[in-house]
Design an enzyme around this catalytic site. Structure first.
Site, mmCIF file in Angstrom:
data_model
loop_
_atom_site.group_PDB
_atom_site.id
_atom_site.type_symbol
_atom_site.label_atom_id
_atom_site.label_comp_id
_atom_site.label_asym_id
_atom_site.label_seq_id
_atom_site.Cartn_x
_atom_site.Cartn_y
_atom_site.Cartn_z
ATOM 1 N N ALA A 62 1.069 5.785 -1.209
ATOM 2 C CA ALA A 62 0.334 7.050 -1.248
ATOM 3 C C ALA A 62 -0.747 6.992 -2.323
ATOM 4 C CB ALA A 62 1.292 8.197 -1.512
ATOM 5 N N PHE A 63 -1.754 7.855 -2.148
ATOM 6 C CA PHE A 63 -2.903 7.921 -3.049
ATOM 7 C C PHE A 63 -3.682 6.602 -3.045
ATOM 8 C CE2 PHE A 63 0.382 10.725 -4.905
ATOM 9 C CZ PHE A 63 -0.230 11.928 -4.659
ATOM 10 N N ASP A 120 -23.039 14.085 -10.743
ATOM 11 C CA ASP A 120 -21.945 14.781 -10.064
ATOM 12 C C ASP A 120 -20.677 14.759 -10.920
ATOM 13 O OD1 ASP A 120 -20.827 16.309 -8.071
ATOM 14 O OD2 ASP A 120 -20.246 14.602 -6.834
ATOM 15 N N MET A 161 0.851 -1.195 0.000
ATOM 16 C CA MET A 161 0.000 0.000 0.000
ATOM 17 C C MET A 161 0.881 1.238 0.000
ATOM 18 S SD MET A 161 -3.374 -0.254 -0.031
ATOM 19 C CE MET A 161 -3.854 1.280 0.751
#
Length: 423
Positions: A25-26, A133, A23
Site C-alpha cells: 500500500a501507498f 506548488d 509492492m
C-alpha cells in the site's frame, strides 16, 4: 535486459523491475540494491502528448539536478514495457498534511519543519527555480522529523512571462491571484508561510471557498494592497473586484494569532537581549513572509537567519547550488517522438552515469555496494519493437541517444555488458 514483474496496488497495475519486490500500500516496495523501503510513483503514459512528455522530462531533469538533504532524492528511474515512467525515491513516513490533520503542532515541531523547508527553498531558489506548488502534502516527513520537499512537476525557471495558474489555491500568493504575468521565487515564501501558520493552528490560514473569498481574507489580515500594486492588475474584472472590497488596515499579528507567540517565545536571561526576545517569535517571522509587496517580503536566505530559527540556523550548513541548471530544453517545441527520444536519453543517462557509479541521488539512503548494477531502460524501443538481448542496448543508444558522440561513448562504455555490470 531488465525483468519486469506486475503487481496490483489499490487497483493500479505496476510494472516494476525485479530489483523491486513486495509492492505494498501507498506504492511502497523493497529495493534489493539499496536494501531499504522505497516509494514508487507511476507516471502513466508520459508520451501521450508533447505536453506530457515535456513535463516528464522537466521533472526527471530537476530530480537529477537537485541534490540536497531537504529535497526528495531519486533512487531509481525506469520505463516499463507499457511505456509508463516510474520514479523511485526514498519512502518517507508521512507528509505535513497528515500531521496537520491531527491538530495544531507544538512550536518546536513547526519551527523545525519550517527551518528545513526554508533550507530546501534557499537551495532551490539559488538555482533560479520556483517550486510553484508548495503545500502540506508535498512536504514529506520521516519518523526522525527529517523533511524533504517533493512535487516539482510544476517547477519553473523564473522568467519574464509566467503562467498564473499555479499553486494550490489555499497557498497561492496574491501576485498570482491578481493575474500578474511575472512573479518571483517569493511565491514559495508565501506558500511556506501559509503552511507554517497551518501547522501552528491546525487549519488553513485562509480557509476560503473561492478565489474571491480567499483574497478577501488576505485583505482582512494584511490590509488593502497599496495603489501601485493595484495598478499592476492587468485583468479588468479582477481590478473591479479588488476596488469594491472594503478598505482595511493591516491587523496586528499578535492579536490575530495570540497562541503563536505564547508557545514560541524564547526566554533570555541577559538584559541586553531583551530586544532580541521581542522579535524571536513566530508572528514576527510570519509577518515578514506574508507581505503584498514582494520587494519587502523576506527571502529564504534571510528568513533562515531570523532569530526565531536561531536554534537551527547555520550559514555553513545551508548550501546553494554549485552549477546553473540548463533550462534551454524548456523553450523547445518538439514532436511527441522527439520528446520521447529525449526522455529515454535522460533515463539512460541516469541509469548509466549515476546509478552505475553508485551516485545515489537520495541523501539519506546509501547503496551497500561500490557499484550498483543497472537494468536496461525498457523492453521495447520507441517504435514498440521488442528488445530481447543485452546487445539490444546498442539499439537504445542509437534510437534514443542521437545527440551523444558515439565514438566518445564507445570509448567510455565499450559493451552493454560492462555498462550493466554483468560479467
Amino acid at each position: 535486459m531488465a525483468d519486469f514483474n506486475t503487481s496490483q496496488v489499490m487497483g493500479v497495475t505496476f510494472e516494476i523491475t525485479s530489483r523491486l519486490i513486495n509492492m505494498a500500500a501507498f506504492s511502497s516496495a523493497e529495493d534489493q540494491i539499496l536494501h531499504g523501503v522505497v516509494a514508487v510513483r507511476k507516471v502513466t503514459k508520459p508520451f501521450g502528448s508533447s505536453t506530457l512528455a515535456k513535463r516528464a522530462l522537466r521533472e526527471i531533469k530537476l530530480l537529477r539536478y537537485l541534490r540536497h538533504e531537504n529535497i526528495v532524492g531519486l533512487n531509481d528511474l525506469f520505463i516499463s514495457p507499457s511505456e509508463d515512467l516510474y520514479i523511485v525515491t526514498e519512502l518517507m513516513w508521512t507528509n505535513l498534511q497528515r500531521l496537520i490533520d491531527r491538530g495544531p503542532m507544538e512550536d518546536a515541531f513547526a519551527k523545525y519543519f519550517l527551518y528545513q523547508t526554508l533550507r530546501g527553498l534557499k537551495y532551490v531558489h539559488s538555482a533560479g527555480i520556483i517550486h510553484r506548488d508548495l503545500k502540506p502534502c508535498s512536504i514529506l516527513v520521516n519518523d526522525n522529523c527529517d523533511l524533504k520537499i517533493s512535487g516539482f512537476e510544476h517547477a519553473r525557471l523564473q522568467g519574464p512571462q509566467m503562467t498564473g495558474y499555479v499553486v494550490t489555491r489555499l497557498y497561492r500568493a496574491p501576485e498570482i491571484m491578481l493575474t500578474w504575468q511575472k512573479y518571483s521565487a517569493k511565491v514559495d515564501i508565501w506558500s511556506s508561510a501559509c503552511v507554517f501558520a497551518e501547522m501552528l493552528q491546525g487549519r488553513p490560514l485562509f480557509p476560503a471557498s473561492s478565489h474571491a473569498d480567499q483574497f478577501s481574507q488576505i485583505v482582512k489580515l494584511l490590509g488593502s494592497p497599496p495603489v501601485w500594486i493595484m495598478d499592476m492588475i492587468t485583468n479588468s474584472n479582477t481590478r473591479g473586484f479588488v476596488d469594491c472590497l472594503p478598505k482595511c488596515q493591516r491587523m496586528d499579528f499578535a492579536d490575530a494569532f495570540p497562541s503563536f507567540d505564547k508557545q514560541g517565545m524564547i526566554t533570555l536571561s541577559r538584559k541586553e537581549d531583551r530586544d532580541v526576545k521581542l522579535i524571536s517569535t513566530a508572528n514576527d517571522l510570519l509577518e515578514r513572509m506574508l507581505v503584498f509587496d514582494v520587494n519587502e517580503r523576506i527571502n529564504a536566505r534571510d528568513a533562515l537567519s531570523h532569530p526565531y530559527l536561531k536554534l537551527y540556523h547555520d550559514p555553513a550548513d545551508e548550501p546553494v547550488v554549485k552549477e546553473t541548471f540548463d533550462w534551454s530544453f524548456d523553450q523547445s517545441q518538439n514532436s511527441i517522438d522527439t520528446w520521447k527520444r529525449v526522455v529515454y536519453k535522460e533515463v539512460w543517462k541516469f541509469r548509466t552515469l549515476e546509478v552505475k557509479n553508485g551516485l545515489a541521488m537520495n541523501m539519506s539512503m546509501k547503496p551497500k555496494e561500490d557499484t550498483v548494477p543497472i537494468n536496461i531502460v525498457s523492453t521495447s524501443d520507441a517504435d514498440g519493437n521488442s528488445l530481447t538481448r543485452m546487445d539490444d542496448f546498442d539499439e537504445i543508444l542509437s534510437s534514443f541517444c542521437e545527440n551523444f558522440d558515439s565514438s566518445e561513448m564507445a570509448a567510455q562504455y565499450p559493451t552493454a555488458e560492462s555498462i550493466a555490470g554483468i560479467s
